[in-house]
Design a protein around this motif. Structure first.
Motif, PDB file in Angstrom:
ATOM      1  N   LEU A 193       0.872  -1.182  -0.004  1.00 34.24           N
ATOM      2  CA  LEU A 193      -0.154  -0.088   0.145  1.00 34.24           C
ATOM      3  C   LEU A 193       0.825   1.122   0.023  1.00 34.24           C
ATOM      4  N   VAL A 194       0.694   2.045  -0.986  1.00 34.50           N
ATOM      5  CA  VAL A 194       1.602   2.952  -1.177  1.00 34.50           C
ATOM      6  C   VAL A 194       0.661   4.313  -1.240  1.00 34.50           C
ATOM      7  N   SER A 195       1.154   5.645  -0.869  1.00 40.22           N
ATOM      8  CA  SER A 195       0.366   6.946  -1.169  1.00 40.22           C
ATOM      9  C   SER A 195       1.165   7.567  -2.193  1.00 40.22           C
ATOM     10  N   THR A 196       0.546   7.961  -3.350  1.00 33.77           N
ATOM     11  CA  THR A 196       1.263   8.513  -4.526  1.00 33.77           C
ATOM     12  C   THR A 196       0.330   9.818  -4.956  1.00 33.77           C
ATOM     13  N   PRO A 197       1.141  10.459  -5.626  1.00 38.98           N
ATOM     14  CA  PRO A 197       0.536  11.781  -6.174  1.00 38.98           C
ATOM     15  C   PRO A 197      -0.741  11.606  -6.925  1.00 38.98           C
ATOM     16  N   HIS A 198      -1.076  10.299  -7.429  1.00 31.91           N
ATOM     17  CA  HIS A 198      -2.183  10.022  -7.951  1.00 31.91           C
ATOM     18  C   HIS A 198      -3.172   9.287  -6.981  1.00 31.91           C
ATOM     19  N   GLY A 199      -3.110   9.160  -5.665  1.00 33.11           N
ATOM     20  CA  GLY A 199      -4.104   8.703  -4.627  1.00 33.11           C
ATOM     21  C   GLY A 199      -3.369   7.464  -3.985  1.00 33.11           C
ATOM     22  N   LEU A 237       6.091  -6.811  -6.477  1.00 32.11           N
ATOM     23  CA  LEU A 237       5.997  -5.734  -5.536  1.00 32.11           C
ATOM     24  C   LEU A 237       6.751  -4.502  -6.176  1.00 32.11           C
ATOM     25  N   GLY A 238       7.923  -4.812  -6.476  1.00 33.54           N
ATOM     26  CA  GLY A 238       8.943  -3.728  -7.236  1.00 33.54           C
ATOM     27  C   GLY A 238       8.185  -3.104  -8.498  1.00 33.54           C
ATOM     28  N   VAL A 239       7.573  -3.876  -9.334  1.00 35.20           N
ATOM     29  CA  VAL A 239       7.113  -3.019 -10.400  1.00 35.20           C
ATOM     30  C   VAL A 239       5.923  -2.177  -9.881  1.00 35.20           C
ATOM     31  N   PHE A 240       5.182  -2.862  -8.935  1.00 31.99           N
ATOM     32  CA  PHE A 240       4.031  -2.222  -8.471  1.00 31.99           C
ATOM     33  C   PHE A 240       4.437  -0.773  -8.073  1.00 31.99           C
ATOM     34  N   ARG A 241       5.285  -0.860  -7.014  1.00 32.76           N
ATOM     35  CA  ARG A 241       5.694   0.288  -6.427  1.00 32.76           C
ATOM     36  C   ARG A 241       6.454   1.481  -7.140  1.00 32.76           C
ATOM     37  N   GLU A 242       6.781   1.152  -8.181  1.00 32.63           N
ATOM     38  CA  GLU A 242       7.446   2.045  -9.293  1.00 32.63           C
ATOM     39  C   GLU A 242       6.387   2.341 -10.051  1.00 32.63           C
ATOM     40  N   ALA A 243       5.465   1.587 -10.810  1.00 34.51           N
ATOM     41  CA  ALA A 243       4.460   2.089 -11.573  1.00 34.51           C
ATOM     42  C   ALA A 243       3.430   2.759 -10.705  1.00 34.51           C
ATOM     43  N   ALA A 244       3.085   2.462  -9.566  1.00 35.92           N
ATOM     44  CA  ALA A 244       2.079   3.246  -8.840  1.00 35.92           C
ATOM     45  C   ALA A 244       2.367   4.799  -8.891  1.00 35.92           C
ATOM     46  N   ASP A 294       4.329   6.299 -11.117  1.00 43.23           N
ATOM     47  CA  ASP A 294       4.607   7.005 -12.338  1.00 43.23           C
ATOM     48  C   ASP A 294       3.141   6.862 -13.176  1.00 43.23           C
ATOM     49  N   GLU A 295       2.195   5.951 -12.914  1.00 42.26           N
ATOM     50  CA  GLU A 295       1.323   5.750 -13.991  1.00 42.26           C
ATOM     51  C   GLU A 295       0.168   6.556 -13.356  1.00 42.26           C
ATOM     52  N   ALA A 296      -0.602   7.462 -13.960  1.00 43.88           N
ATOM     53  CA  ALA A 296      -1.796   8.211 -13.298  1.00 43.88           C
ATOM     54  C   ALA A 296      -3.091   7.242 -13.640  1.00 43.88           C
ATOM     55  N   ASP A 297      -2.898   6.152 -14.484  1.00 44.23           N
ATOM     56  CA  ASP A 297      -4.031   5.459 -14.859  1.00 44.23           C
ATOM     57  C   ASP A 297      -3.685   4.131 -14.175  1.00 44.23           C
ATOM     58  N   LEU A 298      -4.749   3.465 -13.304  1.00 41.72           N
ATOM     59  CA  LEU A 298      -4.625   2.259 -12.666  1.00 41.72           C
ATOM     60  C   LEU A 298      -4.339   1.119 -13.589  1.00 41.72           C
ATOM     61  N   VAL A 318      -2.209  15.949  -8.256  1.00 41.98           N
ATOM     62  CA  VAL A 318      -0.996  15.695  -9.211  1.00 41.98           C
ATOM     63  C   VAL A 318       0.227  16.574  -9.223  1.00 41.98           C
ATOM     64  N   PRO A 319       1.307  16.029  -9.197  1.00 39.65           N
ATOM     65  CA  PRO A 319       2.510  16.891  -8.945  1.00 39.65           C
ATOM     66  C   PRO A 319       2.884  17.571 -10.065  1.00 39.65           C
ATOM     67  N   SER A 320       3.431  18.910  -9.826  1.00 41.75           N
ATOM     68  CA  SER A 320       3.682  19.868 -10.913  1.00 41.75           C
ATOM     69  C   SER A 320       4.494  19.329 -11.959  1.00 41.75           C
ATOM     70  N   GLY A 321       4.171  19.719 -13.227  1.00 38.80           N
ATOM     71  CA  GLY A 321       4.728  19.336 -14.335  1.00 38.80           C
ATOM     72  C   GLY A 321       4.169  17.987 -15.114  1.00 38.80           C
ATOM     73  N   SER A 322       3.143  17.425 -14.148  1.00 38.62           N
ATOM     74  CA  SER A 322       2.703  16.310 -14.885  1.00 38.62           C
ATOM     75  C   SER A 322       1.187  16.508 -15.301  1.00 38.62           C
TER      76      SER A 322
END
Length: 417
Positions: free
Chosen positions: A188-194, A217-224, A226-230, A390-394
């Protein structure tokens, strides 16, 4: 009038402070003796002392203790199961001294007594070796446990009690003996996309399953992040598994994200349906509207997962779990009913709910699970949800937004009474 000493030399009387010093010295010597005796007694195992006491009592009661001299060999043998080599040596010395005393007291021939003492010495030596080997195995096991705990902290990172508008609790049990991690995974991670989370189950067990879980888990934590779309997060996990897994390997998973106030987006990839617990205590399964294959098998089926938007009111809870929970059997081979268990133990505190569920699950299987089991419970607090920042610049392009809208299935609006 005092008599002169026999040597003819007058000696002065002993002053009081010298007497006190002598008394202090005697007390110190007694303390040292008691400490040494206690230290030896502490290193002497209890079971061998009990064996020696039984033999001595039998001899004192009937005078036939000499017959039981071979029983003294059980002392060092028993000591090897729980004590260090020093304790085993003390047990052997105690057994040898007892055998010598009883043998001499009963006039046992020297040859027979020597045979008994040689047998005790051989058993003691073998027990010392066994104790040393056992201690070495215990140290190796302790090292393995520490490595497993470090791996668990690296892969299954602790989940905070509160993330965004949710209270969170997790319970995890590995089926492998002395293991801390297995083929089940959660994050479970808190990201700029929620807030985003995943609960999954890798096919198989052992180290290969742990390696696959680490990959997911490694791919999920990175993609969560980077990607705005679930769905794009799920696609990245799928592509990574397609490159690294064998043809018969796969991972079932539920990926969820909170980006819209009052709703939770869910993507179910062949996993057990989550349980939605309403504020009134009603429990129902959130079945996927369009079934999707497990992660790693999309190329074989050609089916793609869909996004399901689930309304989540204040005080509602969502329980995600793995197959190890619902497939747990008791001695009559009856499955554990998770829905009924949740209805019995649901509360406003997710940690307390999962603690009760986990205890009941272990009681159902008789104390030990035969498969990995993971439970993750979310509870929406009474506070109003804030839109995900949403982070600035994205930015989300119109093409991405359109693609997401086309892939979203109709929302689940019905609620069972």
């Amino acid at each position: 009038m005092s008599q002169p000493p026999h040597d003819g030399v007058a000696h002065p009387p002993i002053p009081p402070f010298t007497k006190r010093a002598a008394a202090t010295l005697a007390s110190a010597l007694g303390s040292v003796r008691r400490h040494a005796t206690g230290h030896v007694a502490a290193g002497t195992p209890a079971l061998p002392v009990l064996v020696v006491a039984i033999v001595v009592l039998v001899d004192a009661a009937g005078g036939a203790g000499i017959i039981w001299l071979p029983l003294l060999a059980a002392g060092p043998a028993l000591a090897a199961t729980t004590n260090e080599p020093r304790g085993v040596l003390l047990a052997g010395l105690l057994a040898g001294a007892t055998a010598t005393a009883l043998g001499v007291g009963h006039g046992v021939p020297a040859r027979e007594l020597a045979a008994v003492l040689c047998a005790l010495s051989a058993v003691t030596a073998a027990s010392i070796l066994a104790s040393a080997l056992r201690g070495r195995r215990e140290r190796v096991l302790a090292d393995v446990r520490s490595v497993a705990e470090a791996a668990q902290q690296a892969l299954l990172q602790p989940v905070p009690e509160t993330v965004g508008p949710f209270q969170v609790a997790v319970r995890y049990s590995a089926a492998a003996a002395e293991a801390r991690i297995g083929g089940d995974l959660y994050a479970l991670v808190s990201t700029p996309h929620g807030v985003r989370l995943i609960v999954g189950d890798v096919r198989g067990k052992g180290l290969p399953a742990v390696g696959t879980a680490a990959l997911v888990l490694g791919v999920f934590r990175e993609a969560a992040y980077d990607e705005a779309d679930l769905l794009a997060v799920v696609d990245r996990i799928e592509r990574s598994l397609a490159r690294n897994l064998g043809p018969d390997d796969f991972v079932t998973a539920v990926v969820a994200g909170h980006s819209t106030p009052g709703h939770l987006d869910i993507v179910n990839c062949g996993h057990a349906p989550p349980l939605l617990i309403s504020a009134s205590g009603t429990v129902r399964a959130v079945e996927p509207l369009r079934p999707a294959p497990p992660l790693g098998l999309r190329a074989l089926t050609g089916q793609t997962p869909s996004l399901q938007r689930l309304p989540l009111a204040p005080a509602d809870q969502l329980l995600l779990y793995t197959d190890g929970v619902i497939e747990a059997r008791d001695h009559t081979r009856a499955f554990y009913s998770l829905t009924e268990g949740v209805a019995r133990h649901v509360s406003d505190d997710p940690a307390r709910t999962l603690t009760a569920l986990h205890a009941e699950l272990l009681a159902h299987v008789g104390g030990r699970l035969h498969d990995d089991a993971a439970l993750l419970l979310l509870r929406r607090t009474e506070a109003d949800d804030e839109p995900a920042s949403v982070p600035s610049g994205s930015a989300v392009t119109a093409q991405t937004a359109t693609s997401s809208a086309q892939r979203v299935t109709p929302p689940v609006c019905s609620r069972m009474p």
